[in-house]
Motif scaffolding. Structure first.
Motif, PDB file in Angstrom:
ATOM      1  N   LEU A 191      -7.947  -6.072  -5.677  1.00 19.69           N
ATOM      2  CA  LEU A 191      -7.703  -5.195  -4.522  1.00 19.69           C
ATOM      3  C   LEU A 191      -6.685  -4.131  -4.931  1.00 19.69           C
ATOM      4  CD1 LEU A 191      -7.448  -7.919  -1.726  1.00 19.69           C
ATOM      5  CD2 LEU A 191      -9.471  -6.648  -2.464  1.00 19.69           C
ATOM      6  N   PRO A 192      -7.145  -3.060  -5.582  1.00 22.62           N
ATOM      7  CA  PRO A 192      -6.199  -2.066  -6.117  1.00 22.62           C
ATOM      8  C   PRO A 192      -5.491  -1.230  -5.054  1.00 22.62           C
ATOM      9  CG  PRO A 192      -8.453  -1.311  -6.429  1.00 22.62           C
ATOM     10  CD  PRO A 192      -8.527  -2.714  -5.870  1.00 22.62           C
ATOM     11  N   ASP A 193      -6.061  -1.097  -3.874  1.00 24.62           N
ATOM     12  CA  ASP A 193      -5.476  -0.224  -2.854  1.00 24.62           C
ATOM     13  C   ASP A 193      -4.627  -0.958  -1.826  1.00 24.62           C
ATOM     14  OD1 ASP A 193      -6.727   1.960  -4.053  1.00 24.62           O
ATOM     15  OD2 ASP A 193      -8.580   1.607  -2.943  1.00 24.62           O
ATOM     16  N   VAL A 194      -4.420  -2.253  -2.002  1.00 26.32           N
ATOM     17  CA  VAL A 194      -3.606  -3.022  -1.058  1.00 26.32           C
ATOM     18  C   VAL A 194      -2.133  -2.827  -1.409  1.00 26.32           C
ATOM     19  CG1 VAL A 194      -3.025  -5.345  -0.292  1.00 26.32           C
ATOM     20  CG2 VAL A 194      -5.409  -4.692  -0.550  1.00 26.32           C
ATOM     21  N   LYS A 195      -1.377  -2.321  -0.453  1.00 26.09           N
ATOM     22  CA  LYS A 195       0.043  -2.018  -0.647  1.00 26.09           C
ATOM     23  C   LYS A 195       0.886  -2.797   0.363  1.00 26.09           C
ATOM     24  CE  LYS A 195      -0.872   1.731  -3.274  1.00 26.09           C
ATOM     25  NZ  LYS A 195      -1.755   1.280  -4.279  1.00 26.09           N
ATOM     26  N   ALA A 196       2.087  -3.159  -0.046  1.00 28.30           N
ATOM     27  CA  ALA A 196       3.018  -3.839   0.845  1.00 28.30           C
ATOM     28  C   ALA A 196       3.420  -2.900   1.983  1.00 28.30           C
ATOM     29  CB  ALA A 196       4.252  -4.281   0.075  1.00 28.30           C
ATOM     30  N   GLY A 197       3.561  -3.453   3.191  1.00 29.84           N
ATOM     31  CA  GLY A 197       4.037  -2.684   4.330  1.00 29.84           C
ATOM     32  C   GLY A 197       2.990  -1.876   5.064  1.00 29.84           C
ATOM     33  N   ILE A 239      -9.159 -16.249  -7.486  1.00 29.66           N
ATOM     34  CA  ILE A 239      -7.933 -15.493  -7.716  1.00 29.66           C
ATOM     35  C   ILE A 239      -8.125 -14.100  -7.133  1.00 29.66           C
ATOM     36  CG2 ILE A 239      -8.510 -14.651 -10.031  1.00 29.66           C
ATOM     37  CD1 ILE A 239      -5.472 -15.321 -10.678  1.00 29.66           C
ATOM     38  N   ILE A 240      -7.090 -13.618  -6.492  1.00 27.07           N
ATOM     39  CA  ILE A 240      -7.113 -12.292  -5.879  1.00 27.07           C
ATOM     40  C   ILE A 240      -5.987 -11.501  -6.550  1.00 27.07           C
ATOM     41  CG2 ILE A 240      -6.880 -10.988  -3.738  1.00 27.07           C
ATOM     42  CD1 ILE A 240      -7.715 -13.773  -2.378  1.00 27.07           C
ATOM     43  N   ILE A 241      -6.350 -10.474  -7.292  1.00 32.80           N
ATOM     44  CA  ILE A 241      -5.386  -9.683  -8.056  1.00 32.80           C
ATOM     45  C   ILE A 241      -5.035  -8.424  -7.268  1.00 32.80           C
ATOM     46  CG2 ILE A 241      -5.000  -8.463 -10.231  1.00 32.80           C
ATOM     47  CD1 ILE A 241      -7.062 -10.447 -11.473  1.00 32.80           C
ATOM     48  N   LEU A 242      -3.737  -8.156  -7.173  1.00 35.28           N
ATOM     49  CA  LEU A 242      -3.222  -7.019  -6.400  1.00 35.28           C
ATOM     50  C   LEU A 242      -2.326  -6.171  -7.317  1.00 35.28           C
ATOM     51  CD1 LEU A 242      -2.488  -9.727  -3.988  1.00 35.28           C
ATOM     52  CD2 LEU A 242      -3.715  -7.749  -3.117  1.00 35.28           C
ATOM     53  N   PRO A 243      -2.911  -5.270  -8.097  1.00 34.75           N
ATOM     54  CA  PRO A 243      -2.162  -4.563  -9.136  1.00 34.75           C
ATOM     55  C   PRO A 243      -0.909  -3.824  -8.666  1.00 34.75           C
ATOM     56  CG  PRO A 243      -4.499  -4.054  -9.293  1.00 34.75           C
ATOM     57  CD  PRO A 243      -4.302  -4.852  -8.049  1.00 34.75           C
ATOM     58  N   ASP A 244      -0.915  -3.264  -7.472  1.00 35.44           N
ATOM     59  CA  ASP A 244       0.211  -2.444  -7.026  1.00 35.44           C
ATOM     60  C   ASP A 244       1.013  -3.081  -5.906  1.00 35.44           C
ATOM     61  OD1 ASP A 244      -0.447  -0.374  -8.823  1.00 35.44           O
ATOM     62  OD2 ASP A 244      -1.997   0.345  -7.461  1.00 35.44           O
ATOM     63  N   HIS A 245       1.015  -4.387  -5.839  1.00 41.47           N
ATOM     64  CA  HIS A 245       1.694  -5.060  -4.727  1.00 41.47           C
ATOM     65  C   HIS A 245       3.065  -5.561  -5.155  1.00 41.47           C
ATOM     66  CE1 HIS A 245       1.919  -7.276  -0.952  1.00 41.47           C
ATOM     67  NE2 HIS A 245       0.787  -6.695  -0.616  1.00 41.47           N
ATOM     68  N   ASP A 246       3.995  -5.588  -4.215  1.00 41.41           N
ATOM     69  CA  ASP A 246       5.340  -6.110  -4.440  1.00 41.41           C
ATOM     70  C   ASP A 246       5.302  -7.643  -4.420  1.00 41.41           C
ATOM     71  OD1 ASP A 246       8.349  -5.821  -4.429  1.00 41.41           O
ATOM     72  OD2 ASP A 246       8.037  -6.946  -2.559  1.00 41.41           O
ATOM     73  N   LEU A 247       5.875  -8.281  -5.443  1.00 39.76           N
ATOM     74  CA  LEU A 247       5.799  -9.735  -5.559  1.00 39.76           C
ATOM     75  C   LEU A 247       6.542 -10.456  -4.430  1.00 39.76           C
ATOM     76  CD1 LEU A 247       4.704 -12.107  -7.170  1.00 39.76           C
ATOM     77  CD2 LEU A 247       6.778 -12.037  -8.548  1.00 39.76           C
ATOM     78  N   ASP A 248       7.699  -9.968  -4.031  1.00 40.18           N
ATOM     79  CA  ASP A 248       8.431 -10.620  -2.932  1.00 40.18           C
ATOM     80  C   ASP A 248       7.639 -10.567  -1.635  1.00 40.18           C
ATOM     81  OD1 ASP A 248      10.609 -11.343  -4.503  1.00 40.18           O
ATOM     82  OD2 ASP A 248      11.637  -9.441  -4.147  1.00 40.18           O
ATOM     83  N   ASP A 249       7.024  -9.428  -1.352  1.00 35.67           N
ATOM     84  CA  ASP A 249       6.187  -9.301  -0.161  1.00 35.67           C
ATOM     85  C   ASP A 249       4.980 -10.238  -0.251  1.00 35.67           C
ATOM     86  OD1 ASP A 249       5.558  -7.774   2.367  1.00 35.67           O
ATOM     87  OD2 ASP A 249       3.737  -7.364   1.209  1.00 35.67           O
ATOM     88  N   LEU A 250       4.428 -10.345  -1.431  1.00 32.84           N
ATOM     89  CA  LEU A 250       3.271 -11.225  -1.630  1.00 32.84           C
ATOM     90  C   LEU A 250       3.651 -12.684  -1.404  1.00 32.84           C
ATOM     91  CD1 LEU A 250       0.282 -11.151  -2.396  1.00 32.84           C
ATOM     92  CD2 LEU A 250       0.975 -11.458  -4.778  1.00 32.84           C
TER      93      LEU A 250
END
Length: 131
Positions: free
Chosen positions: A32-38, A68-79
């Motif tokens: 999910l490359p476009d999933v962003k925190a917040g 497995i769901i990979i989130l390349p541009d996501h913040d780890l703490d938020d995840l």
């Protein structure tokens, strides 16, 4: 995981085996490359993807399976917060938390690993190995 040339087993060996054992059952994956925190739309997409995978793993009802769901541009703490509040706690509330192992992790990219009915490491050699 550090690698040493020692002949005996050490804690790193066990960690390596455990991580390998958790990656082998992965049969499905999403990126999910476009999933962003917040972002609420991103949150909805991640929520829907995760619960769709949980439903599929539960429907198939096979041991040692996972996604497995990979989130390349996501913040780890938020995840980590997302996994706790939106996956681990609801699975416990639904009474199926013991069927799933859910983890947020970071290797090259942040990811969510969903494992269904993960077996323990065998402690006794199988009969086929003994013969």
């Amino acid at each position: 995981i550090p690698v040493t040339d020692s002949k005996g087993d050490d804690e790193n060996d066990l960690q390596f085996i455990e991580e390998g054992r958790r990656m082998l059952p992965i049969g499905r994956f999403h990126v999910l490359p476009d999933v962003k925190a917040g972002c609420i739309d991103s949150h909805r997409e991640l929520f829907a993807t995760c619960w769709s995978e949980i439903a599929e793993l539960r429907r198939a009802d096979e041991d040692d399976t996972g996604s497995i769901i990979i989130l390349p541009d996501h913040d780890l703490d938020d995840l980590r917060r997302f996994v706790d509040m939106n996956l681990q706690r609801p699975l416990e509330w639904l009474g199926i938390g013991d069927m799933f192992e859910v983890a947020s992790l970071k290797r090259d990219s942040p990811a969510i690993r969903l494992l269904h009915k993960l077996s323990d490491i065998p402690t006794e050699p199988s009969q086929a190995e003994e013969e």
